[in-house]
Design an enzyme around this catalytic site. Structure first.
Site, PDB file in Angstrom:
ATOM      1  CG  HIS A  90      11.045 -50.418 -38.383  1.00  0.00           C
ATOM      2  ND1 HIS A  90       9.775 -50.200 -38.690  1.00  0.00           N
ATOM      3  CD2 HIS A  90      10.947 -49.009 -39.177  1.00  0.00           C
ATOM      4  CE1 HIS A  90       9.070 -50.162 -40.167  1.00  0.00           C
ATOM      5  NE2 HIS A  90       9.604 -48.823 -40.209  1.00  0.00           N
ATOM      6  CD  GLU A 162       9.911 -44.757 -39.785  1.00  0.00           C
ATOM      7  OE1 GLU A 162       9.941 -44.575 -41.100  1.00  0.00           O
ATOM      8  OE2 GLU A 162       9.745 -46.132 -39.516  1.00  0.00           O
ATOM      9  N   GLY A 168       4.262 -48.407 -45.420  1.00  0.00           N
ATOM     10  CA  GLY A 168       3.861 -49.219 -46.792  1.00  0.00           C
ATOM     11  C   GLY A 168       2.623 -49.574 -47.479  1.00  0.00           C
ATOM     12  CB  SER A 207       3.473 -43.874 -48.097  1.00  0.00           C
ATOM     13  OG  SER A 207       3.349 -45.434 -47.763  1.00  0.00           O
ATOM     14  N   GLY A 228      11.135 -47.189 -46.685  1.00  0.00           N
ATOM     15  CA  GLY A 228      10.922 -48.351 -46.716  1.00  0.00           C
ATOM     16  C   GLY A 228      10.848 -48.648 -48.355  1.00  0.00           C
ATOM     17  N   GLY A 229       9.942 -48.713 -48.837  1.00  0.00           N
ATOM     18  CA  GLY A 229       9.137 -49.490 -49.998  1.00  0.00           C
ATOM     19  C   GLY A 229      10.280 -49.445 -51.166  1.00  0.00           C
TER      20      GLY A 229
END
Ligand code: PGA
Length: 246
Positions: A90, A162, A168, A207, A228-229
């Site tokens: 990551h 990514e 993020g 995102s 993620g978020g």
């Protein structure tokens, strides 16, 4: 490093319930994995139980199989706990923990040797994209793994593109930008095996949210998302899962 034990429990229970509302239990139309922090894996596994909808993964693993490596967690430990997946490389680990391409490749094969499915993250920074270096960076990161055991290393593995500038930040790569990089990755694999290139799952991360998931997942070479978020609230994450239904 988000959440808490109670938040993790709440999320998993809400996901189990939410997924059962729109997925077929006998043939789930998408695969959903959750990768909570190490400390919550055991509890998460108990709550997931025999759910046909959810699998468990971890966010990182040691490159070593066992031994005196204080603070590290091995692939065997994760496998024993019921993990199916583990994320490797990551961008936050590459950046904050100075993980090199070589170490990421070591971790990729440590995962495979432990019977886990590695999710290999690749991605360029904003300055690399602006300098037209995206393909060079992706090729270097991918080659570090490819050169070890050839393309067969990607049987039972997942790739996640990514772009670092999209993680993020609220900035998402357009579906076309992501699709172009996914095609580039598949072409690199196809040089050695068209079959593996076609079958390997390539996720997009950066995102992903309910409002853009459908457009991203409708691209021919985007097979899903690494979220993620938007995975921190069950309702947001469920919208993305619904968009991933086949
Ligand atoms: P994000 O994170 O969805 O919040 O951009 C993606 C990731 O951490 O892989």
């Amino acid at each position: 490093m988000n959440g808490s034990q109670s938040k993790t429990e709440e999320l998993i229970l809400a996901l189990k319930k939410g997924l059962s509302a729109f997925l077929n239990p006998n043939h789930p139309e998408c695969h959903v994995g959750v990768c909570p922090p190490y400390l919550y894996l055991q509890k998460a596994q108990q709550l997931i139980g025999q759910s046909p909808y959810l699998s468990l993964g971890a966010q990182d693993l040691s490159a070593y199989s066992d031994g005196a490596y204080t603070g590290q967690i091995s692939g065997n430990m994760l496998h024993e706990l019921g993990c199916r997946y583990v994320i490797v490389g990551h961008s936050e680990r590459r950046h904050y923990c100075a993980e090199s391409n070589t170490l990421v490749a070591d971790k990729f094969f440590a995962a495979k040797n432990a019977g886990l499915i590695p999710i290999l993250c690749l991605g360029e920074t904003l300055s690399e994209r602006e300098a037209n270096q995206t393909e060079t960076v992706i090729a270097t990161q991918l080659s570090a793994v490819l050169e070890r055991e050839g393309v067969t290393g990607f049987e039972n593995a997942v790739i996640a593109y990514e772009p670092v500038w999209a993680i993020g930040t609220g900035k998402t790569a357009t579906p076309e930008m992501a699709q172009n990089v996914h095609v580039f990755i598949r072409k690199m694999l196809a040089k050695e095996s068209q079959g593996i290139a076609n079958s390997v799952q390539i996720l997009y991360g950066g995102s992903v949210k309910g409002s853009n998931a459908k457009a991203l997942f409708s691209m021919a070479d985007i097979d899903g998302g690494l979220v993620g978020g938007a995975s921190l609230e069950a309702q947001d994450f469920l919208l993305i899962c619904e968009a991933a239904k086949l």
